[in-house]
Design an enzyme around this catalytic site. Structure first.
Site, PDB file in Angstrom:
ATOM      1  N   LEU B  14     112.837  23.949  15.637  1.00 16.01           N
ATOM      2  CA  LEU B  14     112.971  22.835  16.718  1.00 16.01           C
ATOM      3  C   LEU B  14     111.496  22.518  17.248  1.00 16.01           C
ATOM      4  O   LEU B  14     111.210  22.830  18.338  1.00 16.01           O
ATOM      5  CB  LEU B  14     114.119  23.116  17.870  1.00 16.01           C
ATOM      6  CG  LEU B  14     114.523  21.966  18.729  1.00 16.01           C
ATOM      7  CD1 LEU B  14     115.241  20.986  17.706  1.00 16.01           C
ATOM      8  CD2 LEU B  14     115.618  22.640  19.568  1.00 16.01           C
ATOM      9  N   HIS B  15     110.749  22.245  16.142  1.00 12.63           N
ATOM     10  CA  HIS B  15     109.166  22.137  16.753  1.00 12.63           C
ATOM     11  C   HIS B  15     108.927  20.601  16.174  1.00 12.63           C
ATOM     12  O   HIS B  15     109.908  19.954  15.460  1.00 12.63           O
ATOM     13  CB  HIS B  15     108.142  23.018  15.845  1.00 12.63           C
ATOM     14  CG  HIS B  15     108.550  24.381  15.872  1.00 12.63           C
ATOM     15  ND1 HIS B  15     108.317  25.270  15.219  1.00 12.63           N
ATOM     16  CD2 HIS B  15     109.262  24.924  16.869  1.00 12.63           C
ATOM     17  CE1 HIS B  15     108.623  26.609  15.449  1.00 12.63           C
ATOM     18  NE2 HIS B  15     109.199  26.334  16.593  1.00 12.63           N
ATOM     19  N   ALA B  16     107.757  20.133  16.387  1.00 11.32           N
ATOM     20  CA  ALA B  16     107.210  19.068  15.727  1.00 11.32           C
ATOM     21  C   ALA B  16     108.258  17.933  15.702  1.00 11.32           C
ATOM     22  O   ALA B  16     108.573  17.641  16.916  1.00 11.32           O
ATOM     23  CB  ALA B  16     106.943  19.285  14.202  1.00 11.32           C
TER      24      ALA B  16
END
Lengths: 566, 92
Positions: B14-16
């Protein structure tokens, strides 16, 4: 008419109107309180409105961007109106802080949190600081920091550019770069050359030119003029024509009398390599492998590296590709290799030296290179950066041999390696001069410092003498692959300067490697001189008492430069 | 309070880009949605519409998170967001 003299770092003659890069946003004073007549609710509402307009501006830019740049801008836009950021700022405002100070502190703590998480998150920490600065600028009613957004083309004037500015620099709108600070090796210069934009750095006083002023910029002469003359207008028109013919290199680096000097490209990955091949590069003289490692917390696997290297080799089947092993440290820190607390990183554990403190990384890289080389048709040469002694060169050669790499070499960047070139080259097959670092170390002048720009040029006779010593050492050492002296190339910024390229050829350098955009200009000028003339110009430059005279004397004997605006 | 669990499907976690898409979608819901790693107390849950909160949560591919919301439309909101988390957004 007002003129400014700086250092020309990327050729081109152009006329356009000035846009000043806004000054960085200053920190709101610590402890700055909310004005007595402003209710905290109103200050919070004002902050939210400012955040919303920063969001909208960034979102608008994201919509017109593409690829990675778009994704980063979209995420940054969301940060501007992030509830976590704004809630903690609101808390500070309710405790009596000014809105500017509140968002400044809230941004700092979020940024620190991300920084401590490391990896991808740490990279986003600077985005939070950028958003914070934009919100403060909005609250103060001053222009947002960074490169101005504009539909109409302009000449960007700034104090200096940071590597991060490259992402937002649109070369179809920015006509030229002019900075009051920076030097020939500064980020501005490197960005300009890679984008092919005319640029002048260290032009004292240009910060005072008003937005919208029409100026003439000569990126070769390092000259900026307010209210251009008729001659300057004609020169800009002529440049528009010559620059079109200078856009393509015929793939044959040679002097007028047929002395071959292959012109190679400096690349940082497969995309660069493909572009360089299309621009006619006769091979790769410097393949920087850092791209594989940067922005990582851990070392990439051998498989991963081999695939990345092969992608570059495949762009040059049957041609030479000179790969430089990992060059971390100083301005390119890596968490798993370098020590960020070194008091003097330029003189620290960097380049080949990281093998002293973290053995194994280099051997695994060599294994990956050997594997990629065996699976491709490129002629792969491998060199180590920051070699200082013959013993280091010997050890690197044995590591290469153990990995099955045929042609080991060294970068000559440390003056000691140039001074002992004969013994260093006894150990390896070739040398490549990294003139940026060689200049920095020979002159004891930091590459990034504007005040030292005059010292920090490869035109310094001392630097040219070190080049000559390296070539002489190679000749003394004798046979390379075909009984000739071992090859000595140049892969620093010096090779991209057409006048210096002639001097380097005269000094006996065998190949020149540069940013692919400079190939055509260098190739065109090289074809106008014979080897004997180049040798004469090299003697002239070596005999000069200063870098300025060396450059002026050589340029005076190369009228083609003035004709072409180079 | 209605809640759902979801397994992060995006390769980068759950990044970028996935975080940006998810935060934006969460912000568009009629109710406030919170997110927490499975097993963490509901009190420590973070605002799902905050990209910075999502980034500090540090959920990787395969991690299980709990979404919670209350009020009209909570169930529909949660269903929509679970679907988003269980899609590999990096692949799009």
């Amino acid at each position: 008419m007002q003129n400014f003299q700086g250092v020309g770092v990327s050729p081109g003659r152009i006329i356009g109107s000035v846009r000043q890069m806004p000054k960085p946003v200053s920190e709101p004073p610590s402890g700055e309180r909310l004005a007595a007549d402003v209710a905290p609710e109103d200050a919070v509402a004002g902050l939210k409105a400012a955040a919303q307009s920063v969001h909208d501006e960034l979102k608008g830019r994201a919509d017109s961007a593409s690829g990675d740049g778009k994704a980063v801008l979209e995420a940054t836009a969301l940060m501007a109106k992030d509830t976590m950021l704004l809630k903690s700022a609101a808390k500070l405002i309710n405790a009596g802080s000014s809105a500017e100070r509140a968002i400044w502190e809230a941004g700092a703590s979020v940024s620190e949190m991300l920084h401590n998480l490391g990896g991808y998150m740490a990279e986003r920490a600077t985005d939070v600081l950028d958003v914070r600065a934009r919100i403060v600028a909005e609250l103060r009613g001053v222009p947002a920091p960074g490169i101005p957004a504009s539909e109409t083309p302009f000449i960007l004037v700034a104090e200096d550019l940071a590597p991060a500015d490259t992402a937002t620099l649109n070369p179809s709108v920015v006509l030229a770069l002019v900075t009051s600070g920076g030097g020939p090796q500064s980020h501005t210069a490197i960005i300009a050359r890679s984008l092919g934009l005319p640029a002048v750095v260290a032009a004292h006083g240009v910060d005072e030119i008003a937005d919208g002023t029409e100026v003439y910029v000569d990126g070769a002469a390092g000259f900026v003029a307010v209210s251009p003359s008729e001659e300057q207008r004609a020169a800009a028109t002529a440049w528009a024509e010559t620059s079109a013919t200078l856009a393509e290199f015929d793939g044959n680096g040679t002097t007028a009398d047929g002395h071959l000097v292959p012109l190679l490209a400096n690349v940082g990955g497969a995309k660069d390599a493909v572009a360089a091949a299309a621009l006619g590069a006769q091979g790769v003289g410097l393949f920087r492998t850092e791209f594989c490692f940067l922005e990582r917390d851990t070392e990439p696997s051998v498989d991963e590296q081999a695939a990345a290297y092969k992608a570059v080799f495949d762009a040059f089947p049957g041609k030479k590709v000179v790969l430089r092993t990992l060059d971390a440290g100083a301005d390119k820190p890596l968490p798993f290799l370098t020590d960020a607390t070194e008091p003097n990183p330029a003189l620290g554990v960097r380049g080949y030296r990281t093998d002293f403190t973290t053995p194994g990384v280099l051997e695994r890289q060599l294994e990956a290179i050997a594997r990629a080389a065996s699976e491709s048709d490129a002629d792969v040469w491998v060199m180590a950066p920051m070699i200082s002694t013959a013993a280091e060169a010997g050890r690197f050669a044995s590591l290469c041999a153990a990995a099955g790499i045929q042609t080991p070499g060294v970068m000559v960047e440390v003056p000691s390696a140039a001074l002992t070139a004969a013994t260093v080259l006894r150990e390896v097959g070739f040398a490549s001069l990294g003139t940026n670092d060689l200049t920095q170390y020979a002159m004891a002048a930091d590459r990034q410092l504007g005040p030292l720009a005059e010292l920090n040029t490869p035109w310094q006779p001392a630097v040219l003498r070190l080049v000559q010593l390296t070539v002489e050492g190679a000749a003394q050492e004798g046979s390379g692959r075909e009984g000739d002296p071992k090859p000595v190339g140049v892969c620093g910024e010096a090779a991209a300067d057409p006048a210096l390229a002639v001097v380097l050829t005269g000094l006996g350098v065998t190949t020149l490697s540069m940013t692919a955009r400079s190939l055509a200009a260098v190739g065109t000028v090289l074809k106008t001189v014979t080897l004997e003339q180049a040798q004469e110009l090299a003697r002239l430059a070596l005999s000069a008492p200063s870098a300025l005279e060396a450059r002026d004397w050589v340029r005076a004997k190369l009228p083609v430069l003035e004709e072409l605006g180079l | 309070m209605p809640e759902r669990t979801a397994t992060i499907a995006s390769r980068s976690g759950l990044h970028a880009r996935p975080a940006a898409l998810f935060a934006e979608a969460a912000g568009e819901q009629p109710v406030e949605v919170t997110i927490a790693m499975q097993g963490e107390p509901a009190d420590d849950a973070l605002d799902a519409a905050s990209i910075l909160s999502l980034m500090t949560l540090g959920a990787a591919k395969g991690d299980v998170v709990v979404l919670r919301a209350e009020g009209d439309g909570a169930d529909a909101a949660l269903d929509a967001l679970v679907k988003l988390l269980e899609t590999d957004l990096d692949a799009e």
